[in-house]
Write a protein that holds these residues in place. Sequence first.
Motif, PDB file in Angstrom:
ATOM      1  N   VAL A 189      13.416 -30.388 -35.478  1.00  0.00           N
ATOM      2  CA  VAL A 189      13.891 -29.516 -36.553  1.00  0.00           C
ATOM      3  C   VAL A 189      12.838 -28.456 -36.865  1.00  0.00           C
ATOM      4  O   VAL A 189      13.153 -27.274 -36.996  1.00  0.00           O
ATOM      5  CB  VAL A 189      14.253 -30.328 -37.816  1.00  0.00           C
ATOM      6  CG1 VAL A 189      14.527 -29.414 -39.003  1.00  0.00           C
ATOM      7  CG2 VAL A 189      15.465 -31.208 -37.547  1.00  0.00           C
ATOM      8  N   ASN A 190      11.579 -28.870 -36.964  1.00  0.00           N
ATOM      9  CA  ASN A 190      10.511 -27.905 -37.240  1.00  0.00           C
ATOM     10  C   ASN A 190      10.376 -26.885 -36.114  1.00  0.00           C
ATOM     11  O   ASN A 190      10.100 -25.708 -36.365  1.00  0.00           O
ATOM     12  CB  ASN A 190       9.184 -28.623 -37.486  1.00  0.00           C
ATOM     13  CG  ASN A 190       9.147 -29.252 -38.862  1.00  0.00           C
ATOM     14  OD1 ASN A 190       9.700 -28.731 -39.813  1.00  0.00           O
ATOM     15  ND2 ASN A 190       8.493 -30.387 -38.966  1.00  0.00           N
ATOM     16  N   GLU A 191      10.587 -27.308 -34.877  1.00  0.00           N
ATOM     17  CA  GLU A 191      10.551 -26.385 -33.749  1.00  0.00           C
ATOM     18  C   GLU A 191      11.686 -25.374 -33.865  1.00  0.00           C
ATOM     19  O   GLU A 191      11.492 -24.173 -33.674  1.00  0.00           O
ATOM     20  CB  GLU A 191      10.673 -27.162 -32.441  1.00  0.00           C
ATOM     21  CG  GLU A 191      10.621 -26.301 -31.205  1.00  0.00           C
ATOM     22  CD  GLU A 191      10.829 -27.107 -29.932  1.00  0.00           C
ATOM     23  OE1 GLU A 191      11.159 -26.483 -28.908  1.00  0.00           O
ATOM     24  OE2 GLU A 191      10.670 -28.341 -29.946  1.00  0.00           O
ATOM     25  N   LYS A 192      12.891 -25.836 -34.197  1.00  0.00           N
ATOM     26  CA  LYS A 192      14.050 -24.943 -34.340  1.00  0.00           C
ATOM     27  C   LYS A 192      13.850 -23.952 -35.490  1.00  0.00           C
ATOM     28  O   LYS A 192      14.343 -22.833 -35.444  1.00  0.00           O
ATOM     29  CB  LYS A 192      15.327 -25.753 -34.559  1.00  0.00           C
ATOM     30  CG  LYS A 192      15.796 -26.466 -33.306  1.00  0.00           C
ATOM     31  CD  LYS A 192      17.094 -27.204 -33.577  1.00  0.00           C
ATOM     32  CE  LYS A 192      17.603 -27.864 -32.347  1.00  0.00           C
ATOM     33  NZ  LYS A 192      17.923 -26.925 -31.273  1.00  0.00           N
ATOM     34  N   LEU A 193      13.132 -24.374 -36.517  1.00  0.00           N
ATOM     35  CA  LEU A 193      12.865 -23.503 -37.658  1.00  0.00           C
ATOM     36  C   LEU A 193      11.713 -22.540 -37.399  1.00  0.00           C
ATOM     37  O   LEU A 193      11.429 -21.666 -38.212  1.00  0.00           O
ATOM     38  CB  LEU A 193      12.541 -24.349 -38.903  1.00  0.00           C
ATOM     39  CG  LEU A 193      13.706 -25.109 -39.502  1.00  0.00           C
ATOM     40  CD1 LEU A 193      13.208 -26.144 -40.499  1.00  0.00           C
ATOM     41  CD2 LEU A 193      14.682 -24.147 -40.171  1.00  0.00           C
ATOM     42  N   GLY A 194      11.042 -22.706 -36.251  1.00  0.00           N
ATOM     43  CA  GLY A 194       9.920 -21.836 -35.923  1.00  0.00           C
ATOM     44  C   GLY A 194       8.625 -22.241 -36.592  1.00  0.00           C
ATOM     45  O   GLY A 194       7.683 -21.460 -36.674  1.00  0.00           O
ATOM     46  N   ARG A 195       8.563 -23.459 -37.084  1.00  0.00           N
ATOM     47  CA  ARG A 195       7.354 -23.939 -37.740  1.00  0.00           C
ATOM     48  C   ARG A 195       6.312 -24.438 -36.746  1.00  0.00           C
ATOM     49  O   ARG A 195       5.157 -24.572 -37.089  1.00  0.00           O
ATOM     50  CB  ARG A 195       7.692 -25.084 -38.692  1.00  0.00           C
ATOM     51  CG  ARG A 195       8.495 -24.649 -39.884  1.00  0.00           C
ATOM     52  CD  ARG A 195       8.852 -25.870 -40.694  1.00  0.00           C
ATOM     53  NE  ARG A 195       9.092 -25.549 -42.078  1.00  0.00           N
ATOM     54  CZ  ARG A 195       9.326 -26.445 -43.015  1.00  0.00           C
ATOM     55  NH1 ARG A 195       9.338 -27.729 -42.714  1.00  0.00           N
ATOM     56  NH2 ARG A 195       9.539 -26.080 -44.250  1.00  0.00           N
ATOM     57  N   ILE A 196       6.732 -24.745 -35.516  1.00  0.00           N
ATOM     58  CA  ILE A 196       5.820 -25.207 -34.476  1.00  0.00           C
ATOM     59  C   ILE A 196       5.796 -24.146 -33.399  1.00  0.00           C
ATOM     60  O   ILE A 196       6.841 -23.760 -32.872  1.00  0.00           O
ATOM     61  CB  ILE A 196       6.278 -26.560 -33.879  1.00  0.00           C
ATOM     62  CG1 ILE A 196       6.279 -27.636 -34.957  1.00  0.00           C
ATOM     63  CG2 ILE A 196       5.377 -26.951 -32.721  1.00  0.00           C
ATOM     64  CD1 ILE A 196       6.792 -28.975 -34.469  1.00  0.00           C
ATOM     65  N   GLU A 225       4.908 -22.440 -29.669  1.00  0.00           N
ATOM     66  CA  GLU A 225       5.032 -22.916 -28.290  1.00  0.00           C
ATOM     67  C   GLU A 225       3.717 -23.488 -27.771  1.00  0.00           C
ATOM     68  O   GLU A 225       3.705 -24.462 -27.048  1.00  0.00           O
ATOM     69  CB  GLU A 225       5.493 -21.783 -27.374  1.00  0.00           C
ATOM     70  CG  GLU A 225       6.974 -21.506 -27.470  1.00  0.00           C
ATOM     71  CD  GLU A 225       7.409 -20.477 -26.446  1.00  0.00           C
ATOM     72  OE1 GLU A 225       6.936 -20.534 -25.304  1.00  0.00           O
ATOM     73  OE2 GLU A 225       8.218 -19.622 -26.811  1.00  0.00           O
ATOM     74  N   VAL A 226       2.599 -22.882 -28.131  1.00  0.00           N
ATOM     75  CA  VAL A 226       1.299 -23.353 -27.653  1.00  0.00           C
ATOM     76  C   VAL A 226       1.052 -24.779 -28.142  1.00  0.00           C
ATOM     77  O   VAL A 226       0.613 -25.636 -27.389  1.00  0.00           O
ATOM     78  CB  VAL A 226       0.162 -22.410 -28.131  1.00  0.00           C
ATOM     79  CG1 VAL A 226      -1.201 -22.970 -27.768  1.00  0.00           C
ATOM     80  CG2 VAL A 226       0.357 -21.027 -27.556  1.00  0.00           C
ATOM     81  N   GLU A 227       1.356 -25.036 -29.417  1.00  0.00           N
ATOM     82  CA  GLU A 227       1.187 -26.379 -29.966  1.00  0.00           C
ATOM     83  C   GLU A 227       2.073 -27.375 -29.231  1.00  0.00           C
ATOM     84  O   GLU A 227       1.653 -28.482 -28.934  1.00  0.00           O
ATOM     85  CB  GLU A 227       1.516 -26.395 -31.459  1.00  0.00           C
ATOM     86  CG  GLU A 227       0.522 -25.652 -32.307  1.00  0.00           C
ATOM     87  CD  GLU A 227       0.944 -25.594 -33.764  1.00  0.00           C
ATOM     88  OE1 GLU A 227       1.932 -26.258 -34.146  1.00  0.00           O
ATOM     89  OE2 GLU A 227       0.281 -24.873 -34.526  1.00  0.00           O
ATOM     90  N   MET A 228       3.310 -26.978 -28.927  1.00  0.00           N
ATOM     91  CA  MET A 228       4.226 -27.859 -28.219  1.00  0.00           C
ATOM     92  C   MET A 228       3.710 -28.135 -26.810  1.00  0.00           C
ATOM     93  O   MET A 228       3.791 -29.238 -26.313  1.00  0.00           O
ATOM     94  CB  MET A 228       5.628 -27.245 -28.135  1.00  0.00           C
ATOM     95  CG  MET A 228       6.328 -27.122 -29.470  1.00  0.00           C
ATOM     96  SD  MET A 228       6.544 -28.701 -30.297  1.00  0.00           S
ATOM     97  CE  MET A 228       7.669 -29.482 -29.167  1.00  0.00           C
ATOM     98  N   TYR A 229       3.147 -27.119 -26.143  1.00  0.00           N
ATOM     99  CA  TYR A 229       2.610 -27.283 -24.793  1.00  0.00           C
ATOM    100  C   TYR A 229       1.431 -28.253 -24.815  1.00  0.00           C
ATOM    101  O   TYR A 229       1.337 -29.139 -23.977  1.00  0.00           O
ATOM    102  CB  TYR A 229       2.171 -25.923 -24.235  1.00  0.00           C
ATOM    103  CG  TYR A 229       1.579 -26.022 -22.847  1.00  0.00           C
ATOM    104  CD1 TYR A 229       2.415 -26.090 -21.739  1.00  0.00           C
ATOM    105  CD2 TYR A 229       0.208 -26.074 -22.653  1.00  0.00           C
ATOM    106  CE1 TYR A 229       1.888 -26.196 -20.464  1.00  0.00           C
ATOM    107  CE2 TYR A 229      -0.326 -26.179 -21.389  1.00  0.00           C
ATOM    108  CZ  TYR A 229       0.518 -26.242 -20.298  1.00  0.00           C
ATOM    109  OH  TYR A 229       0.005 -26.359 -19.049  1.00  0.00           O
ATOM    110  N   VAL A 230       0.560 -28.099 -25.794  1.00  0.00           N
ATOM    111  CA  VAL A 230      -0.603 -28.988 -25.906  1.00  0.00           C
ATOM    112  C   VAL A 230      -0.157 -30.418 -26.142  1.00  0.00           C
ATOM    113  O   VAL A 230      -0.663 -31.349 -25.529  1.00  0.00           O
ATOM    114  CB  VAL A 230      -1.552 -28.509 -27.028  1.00  0.00           C
ATOM    115  CG1 VAL A 230      -2.617 -29.547 -27.330  1.00  0.00           C
ATOM    116  CG2 VAL A 230      -2.195 -27.183 -26.635  1.00  0.00           C
TER     117      VAL A 230
END
Length: 125
Positions: free
Chosen positions: A103-110, A112-117
């Motif tokens: 949900v936080n990813e969809k809202l733009g709170r996370i 892409e770099v953080e998700m990749y790490v």
Amino acid sequence: MIEINHSCRAFLNNKGQVVIRVRWNNRKDEVGFSVGCNADPDKWDKENQRARYNTTHKVGGKTVVARDINNRISQFLECIEESFTEYSLNSQLPTKSELKELVNEKLGRIKEVEMYVKAHKYSVP
């Protein structure tokens, strides 16, 4: 595809902030999302779980119109619905942390770099 039963409820906490609670999996699991807006308790429609239309809310020194609060609530609810749809299409039940992250990813709170790490955290040589 499995059906994931869930319910969402927006409410005001004791600080005047709008919070959305999500319950699912036979009401066993619950996750809360702070919408990040404040609302005046006197101008909150408990039945519809929204700010009353055409009202201005000043809580904590910040002024917000009802339309902005209600749009923010709708945005959160839409992202939550999309997340549950993705999980049900894959015949999976989300964990609390997976749901929050998606949900936080969809809202733009996370970012892409953080998700990749996070995804490659344990694969570093």
